[in-house]
Design a protein around this motif. Structure first.
Motif, PDB file in Angstrom:
ATOM      1  N   VAL A  38       0.846  -1.198   0.000  1.00  0.00           N
ATOM      2  CA  VAL A  38       0.000   0.000   0.000  1.00  0.00           C
ATOM      3  C   VAL A  38       0.883   1.250   0.000  1.00  0.00           C
ATOM      4  CG1 VAL A  38      -1.676   1.346   1.338  1.00  0.00           C
ATOM      5  CG2 VAL A  38      -1.970  -1.131   1.094  1.00  0.00           C
ATOM      6  N   ASN A  39       1.881   1.280   0.883  1.00  0.00           N
ATOM      7  CA  ASN A  39       2.773   2.444   0.966  1.00  0.00           C
ATOM      8  C   ASN A  39       3.650   2.574  -0.272  1.00  0.00           C
ATOM      9  OD1 ASN A  39       1.827   3.314   3.499  1.00  0.00           O
ATOM     10  ND2 ASN A  39       3.125   1.831   4.539  1.00  0.00           N
ATOM     11  N   ALA A  41       2.786   1.632  -3.290  1.00  0.00           N
ATOM     12  CA  ALA A  41       1.888   2.130  -4.335  1.00  0.00           C
ATOM     13  C   ALA A  41       1.683   3.640  -4.213  1.00  0.00           C
ATOM     14  CB  ALA A  41       0.551   1.397  -4.279  1.00  0.00           C
ATOM     15  N   LYS A  42       1.555   4.131  -2.972  1.00  0.00           N
ATOM     16  CA  LYS A  42       1.420   5.581  -2.760  1.00  0.00           C
ATOM     17  C   LYS A  42       2.659   6.305  -3.287  1.00  0.00           C
ATOM     18  CE  LYS A  42      -1.237   5.303   1.554  1.00  0.00           C
ATOM     19  NZ  LYS A  42      -1.133   5.591   2.995  1.00  0.00           N
ATOM     20  N   LEU A  70      -6.596   1.814  -1.272  1.00  0.00           N
ATOM     21  CA  LEU A  70      -6.224   3.102  -1.879  1.00  0.00           C
ATOM     22  C   LEU A  70      -7.452   3.865  -2.370  1.00  0.00           C
ATOM     23  CD1 LEU A  70      -3.041   1.878  -3.775  1.00  0.00           C
ATOM     24  CD2 LEU A  70      -3.089   3.421  -1.810  1.00  0.00           C
ATOM     25  N   LYS A  71      -8.410   3.145  -2.959  1.00  0.00           N
ATOM     26  CA  LYS A  71      -9.638   3.794  -3.450  1.00  0.00           C
ATOM     27  C   LYS A  71     -10.497   4.298  -2.301  1.00  0.00           C
ATOM     28  CE  LYS A  71     -11.944   1.282  -6.198  1.00  0.00           C
ATOM     29  NZ  LYS A  71     -12.516   0.110  -6.867  1.00  0.00           N
ATOM     30  N   ASN A  73      -9.639   5.175   0.629  1.00  0.00           N
ATOM     31  CA  ASN A  73      -9.005   6.312   1.313  1.00  0.00           C
ATOM     32  C   ASN A  73      -8.966   7.567   0.445  1.00  0.00           C
ATOM     33  OD1 ASN A  73      -8.515   5.006   3.752  1.00  0.00           O
ATOM     34  ND2 ASN A  73      -6.600   4.132   3.027  1.00  0.00           N
ATOM     35  N   LEU A  75      -7.417   8.026  -2.395  1.00  0.00           N
ATOM     36  CA  LEU A  75      -6.113   8.291  -3.006  1.00  0.00           C
ATOM     37  C   LEU A  75      -6.040   7.873  -4.472  1.00  0.00           C
ATOM     38  CD1 LEU A  75      -3.923   7.033  -0.043  1.00  0.00           C
ATOM     39  CD2 LEU A  75      -4.284   9.410  -0.719  1.00  0.00           C
ATOM     40  N   ALA A  76      -6.851   6.897  -4.881  1.00  0.00           N
ATOM     41  CA  ALA A  76      -6.703   6.331  -6.226  1.00  0.00           C
ATOM     42  C   ALA A  76      -8.044   6.108  -6.902  1.00  0.00           C
ATOM     43  CB  ALA A  76      -5.947   5.002  -6.147  1.00  0.00           C
ATOM     44  N   LYS A 108      -3.908   8.707  -9.681  1.00  0.00           N
ATOM     45  CA  LYS A 108      -4.108   9.602  -8.540  1.00  0.00           C
ATOM     46  C   LYS A 108      -5.464  10.297  -8.662  1.00  0.00           C
ATOM     47  CE  LYS A 108      -0.684  12.607  -8.138  1.00  0.00           C
ATOM     48  NZ  LYS A 108       0.597  13.325  -7.967  1.00  0.00           N
ATOM     49  N   PHE A 112      -5.334  13.594  -4.105  1.00  0.00           N
ATOM     50  CA  PHE A 112      -4.209  12.755  -3.676  1.00  0.00           C
ATOM     51  C   PHE A 112      -3.138  13.554  -2.942  1.00  0.00           C
ATOM     52  CE2 PHE A 112      -0.005  10.913  -4.263  1.00  0.00           C
ATOM     53  CZ  PHE A 112      -0.202   9.586  -3.878  1.00  0.00           C
TER      54      PHE A 112
END
Length: 130
Positions: A38-39, A41-42, A70-71, A73, A75-76, A108, A112
């Motif tokens: 996850v991190n 990917a960020k 990610l979605k 949160n 972010l994606a 993003k 993001f």
């Protein structure tokens, strides 16, 4: 003959299997913990604006979970999901065994950078209070 030579010189070959993608993460469900991916990917999205998550077989559930985290949160966003089957050889000279494959391309969101800055600020505040 000149036409053939010109055609060959102008030929643009793109093979996604051999292309060395700098924003691709090949996920394993045994090697690293979930939040490592996850991190990562960020970080890839910060650098490249998008990330491609790829997995085979049993690791597919892990990739889907990463994408959903990610979605959810904010972010994606999903850009593309590709599924296929690839033949893998379990041992040298053995019969090929078909394995499921998934590739999820995430981009993003508009928020993001704002969300990442807020998360960084929160970490700094927590460190100062400790």
């Amino acid at each position: 003959m000149e036409g053939i030579t010109e055609g060959v010189n102008n030929l643009n070959i793109t093979d996604s299997a051999s292309a060395n993608k700098k924003n691709r993460i090949q996920v394993s469900n045994t090697k690293k913990p979930l939040f490592f991916y996850v991190n990562l990917a960020k970080r890839y999205m910060q650098q490249h604006n998008e990330v491609e998550l790829s997995a085979l077989g049993m690791a597919i559930a892990t990739v889907v979970t990463i994408a959903e985290i990610l979605k959810n949160n904010g972010l994606a966003i999903e850009k593309r999901i590709t599924t296929s089957t690839v033949d893998m050889r379990e041992e040298t000279g053995g019969r090929p065994v078909p394995k499921a494959k998934i590739e999820i391309l995430l981009g993003k969101t508009e928020k993001f950078d704002e969300l990442m800055a807020a998360a960084t600020e929160e970490v700094i505040d927590n460190e100062e209070q400790s």
